[in-house]
Write an enzyme that holds these catalytic residues in place. Structure first.
Site, PDB file in Angstrom:
ATOM      1  CG  ASP A  13      48.052   2.386  63.170  1.00  0.00           C
ATOM      2  OD1 ASP A  13      48.866   1.487  62.907  1.00  0.00           O
ATOM      3  OD2 ASP A  13      47.217   2.318  64.099  1.00  0.00           O
ATOM      4  CE  LYS A  16      54.976   3.110  61.951  1.00  0.00           C
ATOM      5  NZ  LYS A  16      53.687   3.612  62.398  1.00  0.00           N
ATOM      6  N   GLY A  40      51.391  -3.070  62.601  1.00  0.00           N
ATOM      7  CA  GLY A  40      50.693  -3.544  61.403  1.00  0.00           C
ATOM      8  C   GLY A  40      50.970  -2.537  60.306  1.00  0.00           C
ATOM      9  CG  HIS A  41      54.388  -1.350  59.430  1.00  0.00           C
ATOM     10  ND1 HIS A  41      55.733  -1.234  59.595  1.00  0.00           N
ATOM     11  CD2 HIS A  41      53.834  -0.843  60.562  1.00  0.00           C
ATOM     12  CE1 HIS A  41      55.992  -0.692  60.782  1.00  0.00           C
ATOM     13  NE2 HIS A  41      54.852  -0.458  61.379  1.00  0.00           N
ATOM     14  CD  GLN A 223      55.199  -0.325  67.908  1.00  0.00           C
ATOM     15  OE1 GLN A 223      56.399  -0.361  68.038  1.00  0.00           O
ATOM     16  NE2 GLN A 223      54.536  -1.332  67.371  1.00  0.00           N
TER      17      GLN A 223
HETATM   18  P1  GDP Z   1      51.637   2.098  59.535  1.00  0.00           P
HETATM   19  O1  GDP Z   1      51.420   1.268  60.759  1.00  0.00           O
HETATM   20  O2  GDP Z   1      52.225   3.422  59.850  1.00  0.00           O
HETATM   21  O3  GDP Z   1      52.417   1.389  58.470  1.00  0.00           O
HETATM   22  O4  GDP Z   1      50.196   2.405  58.950  1.00  0.00           O
HETATM   23  P2  GDP Z   1      48.987   1.353  58.780  1.00  0.00           P
HETATM   24  O5  GDP Z   1      49.272   0.467  57.633  1.00  0.00           O
HETATM   25  O6  GDP Z   1      48.657   0.721  60.073  1.00  0.00           O
HETATM   26  O7  GDP Z   1      47.790   2.341  58.496  1.00  0.00           O
HETATM   27  C1  GDP Z   1      47.829   3.269  57.443  1.00  0.00           C
HETATM   28  C2  GDP Z   1      46.667   2.986  56.495  1.00  0.00           C
HETATM   29  O8  GDP Z   1      46.489   4.089  55.638  1.00  0.00           O
HETATM   30  C3  GDP Z   1      46.878   1.787  55.590  1.00  0.00           C
HETATM   31  O9  GDP Z   1      45.651   1.190  55.334  1.00  0.00           O
HETATM   32  C4  GDP Z   1      47.441   2.427  54.310  1.00  0.00           C
HETATM   33  O10 GDP Z   1      47.185   1.649  53.150  1.00  0.00           O
HETATM   34  C5  GDP Z   1      46.681   3.705  54.282  1.00  0.00           C
HETATM   35  N1  GDP Z   1      47.354   4.858  53.651  1.00  0.00           N
HETATM   36  C6  GDP Z   1      48.672   5.190  53.694  1.00  0.00           C
HETATM   37  N2  GDP Z   1      48.857   6.390  53.089  1.00  0.00           N
HETATM   38  C7  GDP Z   1      47.642   6.809  52.687  1.00  0.00           C
HETATM   39  C8  GDP Z   1      47.173   8.006  52.038  1.00  0.00           C
HETATM   40  O11 GDP Z   1      47.931   8.933  51.727  1.00  0.00           O
HETATM   41  N3  GDP Z   1      45.829   8.079  51.804  1.00  0.00           N
HETATM   42  C9  GDP Z   1      44.962   7.088  52.147  1.00  0.00           C
HETATM   43  N4  GDP Z   1      43.669   7.252  51.880  1.00  0.00           N
HETATM   44  N5  GDP Z   1      45.371   5.964  52.749  1.00  0.00           N
HETATM   45  C10 GDP Z   1      46.683   5.842  53.029  1.00  0.00           C
HETATM   46  P1  IMO Z   2      52.269   0.566  63.951  1.00  0.00           P
HETATM   47  O1  IMO Z   2      53.714   0.198  63.754  1.00  0.00           O
HETATM   48  C1  IMO Z   2      49.155   1.946  66.663  1.00  0.00           C
HETATM   49  C2  IMO Z   2      49.431   0.679  70.848  1.00  0.00           C
HETATM   50  C3  IMO Z   2      48.339  -0.258  71.340  1.00  0.00           C
HETATM   51  C4  IMO Z   2      48.237   0.202  72.783  1.00  0.00           C
HETATM   52  C5  IMO Z   2      49.698   0.489  73.143  1.00  0.00           C
HETATM   53  C6  IMO Z   2      50.396  -0.650  73.880  1.00  0.00           C
HETATM   54  O2  IMO Z   2      51.333  -0.196  63.110  1.00  0.00           O
HETATM   55  O3  IMO Z   2      52.091   2.040  63.866  1.00  0.00           O
HETATM   56  P2  IMO Z   2      51.321  -3.002  73.053  1.00  0.00           P
HETATM   57  O4  IMO Z   2      50.625  -4.171  72.457  1.00  0.00           O
HETATM   58  O5  IMO Z   2      52.406  -2.434  72.204  1.00  0.00           O
HETATM   59  O6  IMO Z   2      51.789  -3.252  74.463  1.00  0.00           O
HETATM   60  O7  IMO Z   2      50.175  -1.868  73.189  1.00  0.00           O
HETATM   61  O8  IMO Z   2      50.357   0.740  71.923  1.00  0.00           O
HETATM   62  N1  IMO Z   2      50.158   0.223  69.643  1.00  0.00           N
HETATM   63  C7  IMO Z   2      49.960   0.731  68.411  1.00  0.00           C
HETATM   64  N2  IMO Z   2      49.070   1.647  67.975  1.00  0.00           N
HETATM   65  N3  IMO Z   2      50.050   1.433  65.813  1.00  0.00           N
HETATM   66  C8  IMO Z   2      50.959   0.534  66.244  1.00  0.00           C
HETATM   67  O9  IMO Z   2      51.976   0.077  65.462  1.00  0.00           O
HETATM   68  C9  IMO Z   2      50.918   0.104  67.592  1.00  0.00           C
HETATM   69  N4  IMO Z   2      51.631  -0.764  68.343  1.00  0.00           N
HETATM   70  C10 IMO Z   2      51.171  -0.675  69.594  1.00  0.00           C
HETATM   71  O10 IMO Z   2      47.144  -0.076  70.650  1.00  0.00           O
HETATM   72  O11 IMO Z   2      47.542   1.407  72.851  1.00  0.00           O
HETATM   73 MG    MG Z   3      49.895   0.214  61.711  1.00  0.00          MG
END
Ligand code: GDP
Ligand code: IMO
Ligand code: MG
Length: 423
Positions: A13, A16, A40-41, A223
């Site tokens: 998270d 990415k 979840g991207h 991840q």
């Molecule tokens: P990922 O799994 O690495 O793709 O990240 P997620 O989408 O799960 O979580 C990142 C969150 O931060 C999302 O809601 C993005 O829209 C948000 N985000 C990404 N870059 C920035 C930033 O520089 N500032 C802020 N405030 N939010 C950001």
């Molecule tokens: P992105 O790509 C954050 C975590 C789960 C749990 C552990 C194992 O959005 O960064 P699983 O369901 O994979 O067997 O769970 O890994 N986890 C993540 N945490 N971002 C993710 O993906 C994750 N994918 C799995 O919360 O701790």
């Molecule tokens: Mg994510």
């Protein structure tokens, strides 16, 4: 054209999705290589928010070929929902391919994920309950069902009957759950197979030829490095390889075909699910960061645990994934939190530890050694140049760069495509 790997350098998270979407604007191919819909991207483009789970984040760019590589585990139902969702929003998915070798997440994997977590009780991992672990277990045990099997009607039916004969015993006799009806599973999945058949390809030569032809190829990590099954905080990890090395096995390319490894970091640390977290803040400041950073899971909606930036983790990421540059997202939520701390090393019973420890027992003894830095109060979310950032924010970025020993090329100041500072 360089081949770039983008990986999460903490516990996932890190943003990415945002970075991939921006880089995909210039990429010919975007490839997912590990994990599944546990990811979840989030992409925010033109005021619309997209949350992608198994679909590569290059799908918003009509010119980009999107590949779901052999290392990904695919839930066909979720993939079809994402295909339909993107088509409804006006994005074509004709430029999507799924490798024939990718393993299929079956309904019994999802059931077993839930049952095994419940059986662990207080020691649960906190998985996303998407069936990821049980699917990779079958892959390693050599009883998995692959995309090439899903689209082969007879073979699929046979494999489901064979597997369920065993899985139902585990579900019922080990965990006390309700067994699944193989014929109902076969009928449901036959419909998914019909729809997914055109997307299933041997993507390995496609990728090889693309790289050889000088096309720009982007590998989308899922991840983060500390969720890696080998190098992460085992057993509080996922079941795949989020480190950059995972890209080779998850897509069929050799390591010499990778030119750049970009690590995505957040300006602080978060983690969803259970397991150790040395710099965790279980106080008002942690709550403030969660609120300002909207730290709630994109897949499960769970509140993310929050804490200070941990340079021991960042250095571990630089080393284990050969990072050539860093994108530091989300420094904007730190505005207004007061003084900011950076963990520069750990104190383990009086000894200074600079390397991320291999065991939970050692990690439990580690207390962060903090350096305190001045914070800033200004809203930085519209700043486009590094020199215009408040001096305290500039110093914060420079200090992180120094501690990581790797250049920070981009700084995220908001979720939007244009909320980035290039250096
Ligand atoms: P990922 O799994 O690495 O793709 O990240 P997620 O989408 O799960 O979580 C990142 C969150 O931060 C999302 O809601 C993005 O829209 C948000 N985000 C990404 N870059 C920035 C930033 O520089 N500032 C802020 N405030 N939010 C950001
Ligand atoms: P992105 O790509 C954050 C975590 C789960 C749990 C552990 C194992 O959005 O960064 P699983 O369901 O994979 O067997 O769970 O890994 N986890 C993540 N945490 N971002 C993710 O993906 C994750 N994918 C799995 O919360 O701790
Ligand atoms: Mg994510």
């Amino acid at each position: 054209m360089p081949t770039k790997v983008v990986i999460g350098a903490q516990w996932g998270d890190e943003g990415k999705g945002k970075t991939i979407d921006i880089l995909a604007g210039k990429a010919d191919v975007v490839v997912r290589t590990s994990g599944g819909n546990n990811a979840g991207h989030t992409i925010e483009a033109d005021g619309v928010t997209y949350k992608l789970h198994v679909m590569p984040s290059g799908i918003l760019n009509p010119k980009t070929l999107n590949i779901i590589g052999n290392g990904v585990v695919v839930d066909p139902k979720v993939l079809l929902e994402e295909i339909d969702g993107m088509e409804e929003k006006g994005f074509s998915t004709r430029n999507l391919m799924v490798d024939a070798r990718a393993h299929v997440i079956m309904p019994y994997h999802i059931v077993l994920d839930g049952l095994s977590e419940a059986a662990r009780g207080k020691g649960d991992i906190g998985t996303t309950k998407r069936g990821i672990g049980p699917c990779y277990m079958d892959k390693a045990e050599r009883s998995g069902i692959r995309m090439c099997d899903l689209i082969d009607t007879e073979k699929f039916a046979r494999r489901v009957r064979e597997n369920l004969a065993i899985k139902n015993k585990m579900i019922e006799l080990v965990y006390g759950g309700t067994p699944l009806d193989p014929e109902a599973v076969i009928a449901e999945y036959a419909a998914y197979a019909d729809r997914l058949r055109p997307y299933v390809k041997d993507t390995v030569p496609v990728l090889y030829e693309s790289i050889k032809a000088g096309k720009e190829v982007l590998f989308e990590g899922a991840q983060g490095i500390l969720l890696d099954i080998d190098l992460g905080t085992y057993p509080y990890v996922t079941s795949s390889h989020p480190i950059s090395g995972g890209v080779c096995v998850g897509s069929g390319i050799g390591p010499k075909m990778i030119d750049e490894c970009i690590g995505i970091l957040k300006g602080y640390t978060t983690r969803v699910g259970n397991g150790p977290f040395p710099t965790e803040l279980e106080d008002e400041t942690g709550e403030m960061i969660r609120r300002k950073g909207h730290e709630f899971g994109a897949t499960t909606g769970r509140p993310r645990r929050t804490g200070w930036f941990d340079a021991v983790i960042a250095k571990y990421a630089v080393r284990t994934s050969s990072l050539t540059s860093i994108v530091l997202n989300k420094i904007d939520p730190l505005g207004g939190v007061g003084k900011i701390k950076i963990c520069v090393a750990y104190d383990m019973d009086g000894t200074v530890i600079n390397d991320f420890p291999p065991t939970l027992e050692a990690l439990a003894k580690c207390k962060p050694i903090y350096e305190e830095m001045e914070g800033w109060d200004e809203d930085i979310s519209n700043i486009k140049e590094f020199d215009r950032l408040p001096a305290a924010a500039q110093n914060y970025v420079k200090r992180i760069e120094e501690l990581c020993g790797c250049k920070i090329t981009t700084i995220g100041v908001g979720p939007g495509r244009d909320q980035n500072i290039e250096r």
